[in-house]
Design an enzyme around this catalytic site. Structure first.
Site, PDB file in Angstrom:
ATOM      1  N   SER A 138       0.848  -1.188   0.000  1.00 36.45           N
ATOM      2  CA  SER A 138       0.000   0.000   0.000  1.00 36.45           C
ATOM      3  C   SER A 138       0.881   1.235   0.000  1.00 36.45           C
ATOM      4  O   SER A 138       2.069   1.166   0.357  1.00 36.45           O
ATOM      5  CB  SER A 138      -0.891  -0.010   1.254  1.00 36.45           C
ATOM      6  OG  SER A 138      -1.470   1.249   1.482  1.00 36.45           O
ATOM      7  N   TYR A 151      -1.020  -0.533  10.537  1.00 35.68           N
ATOM      8  CA  TYR A 151      -1.040  -0.862   9.106  1.00 35.68           C
ATOM      9  C   TYR A 151       0.189  -0.300   8.409  1.00 35.68           C
ATOM     10  O   TYR A 151       0.900  -1.013   7.702  1.00 35.68           O
ATOM     11  CB  TYR A 151      -2.320  -0.309   8.477  1.00 35.68           C
ATOM     12  CG  TYR A 151      -2.526  -0.737   7.039  1.00 35.68           C
ATOM     13  CD1 TYR A 151      -2.796  -2.062   6.732  1.00 35.68           C
ATOM     14  CD2 TYR A 151      -2.442   0.186   6.001  1.00 35.68           C
ATOM     15  CE1 TYR A 151      -2.987  -2.459   5.419  1.00 35.68           C
ATOM     16  CE2 TYR A 151      -2.632  -0.201   4.686  1.00 35.68           C
ATOM     17  CZ  TYR A 151      -2.899  -1.531   4.398  1.00 35.68           C
ATOM     18  OH  TYR A 151      -3.077  -1.921   3.095  1.00 35.68           O
TER      19      TYR A 151
END
Length: 268
Positions: A138, A151
């Site tokens: 990501s 994350y």
């Protein structure tokens, strides 16, 4: 690269990007190993392709023994591994001040250690085939996103691991790629963990306006074919990575503004 009859492992293959990858790879004639916690969902997917060459392995990638089992069953069934796609992952949304540490650990166990465990077990076979290791990451692995400490940390760690592996194996023919989609239409935000580790249950984004999992899967496959090192899939992502190198404070402020606009954002 001709994908026909290549042996490809996809973790997190029961939904979202993983499911789309499995479908696209089956259609390309690959021998596809689907690994995920939900065996029923994988069986349902495979049943739609009765003539495909597939193997289903129930696994939780946060457990090293499960990752070793994926590789051992793949070798026993197909005899080789050409591509490993580390796609399994979970997300979160909570500010660090209110976060229970167990949540951050769970993110690291799945997103980072799951990649490490699977890659370590598969590496001897991938070096032999001069194959590919892919980490589905990501932009959060390039830019810290507020309310996503666990994350972002797990994706930064994944990047460090895979980039170093690429350098270590530079003269051994291994292809290592980090793939970074934009916000993608999937169940990941519904299942994202809150401060106490419970799923938030609903997405804060308008899923209809996001990248489709199928488009992401096709881009990843194209990136493998071209043996790219890094695959950033959106203009917004490319600008974030580029501007972050030269104007980090500006990008930090923009990231904060963007995350604060989310529905029910925990940011103050």
């Amino acid at each position: 690269m001709d994908f026909k009859e290549k042996v490809v492992i996809v973790t997190g293959a029961s939904s979202g990007i993983g499911e789309a990858l499995a479908i696209n790879l089956i259609n390309l004639g690959c021998n596809v190993v689907l690994a995920a916690r939900s065996e029923d969902k994988m069986k349902s997917l495979v049943s739609k392709f009765p003539n495909s060459s597939t193997l289903i392995v129930k696994a939780d990638v946060s457990r090293q023994e499960d990752c070793i089992n994926i590789i051992e069953k793949t070798i026993a069934h197909f005899g080789k591994i050409d591509i490993l796609i580390n796609n399994a992952g979970i997300s979160m949304r909570a500010i660090f001040e209110e976060l229970e540490i167990k949540v951050l650990k769970q993110l690291m166990d799945v997103n980072f250690w799951g990649t490490v465990y699977c890659t370590h077990a598969a590496l001897p076979y991938l070096l032999k085939s001069k194959g590919s290791v892919v980490g589905v990451s990501s932009i959060a692995g390039f830019q810290g996103l507020p309310a996503r400490t666990g994350y972002s940390a797990s994706k930064f760690a994944m990047h460090g691991f895979l980039n170093t592996l690429r350098v270590e194996t530079l003269n051994q023919g291994l292809h290592v790629m980090i793939a970074c989609p934009g916000f993608t239409e999937s169940n990941v935000r519904n299942a994202a963990l809150t401060s106490d580790g419970t799923p938030q249950g609903s997405t804060p984004l308008d899923e209809k306006n996001l990248m489709s999992s199928d488009l992401v899967a096709k881009k990843i496959i194209k990136g493998i074919k071209r043996r790219k090192n890094t695959l950033v899939m959106t203009l917004q992502g490319k600008l974030t990575v580029c501007l972050g190198k030269f104007f980090p404070r500006f990008v930090d402020r923009q990231a904060y503004k963007l995350m604060k606009k989310e529905k029910n954002s925990p940011l103050k």
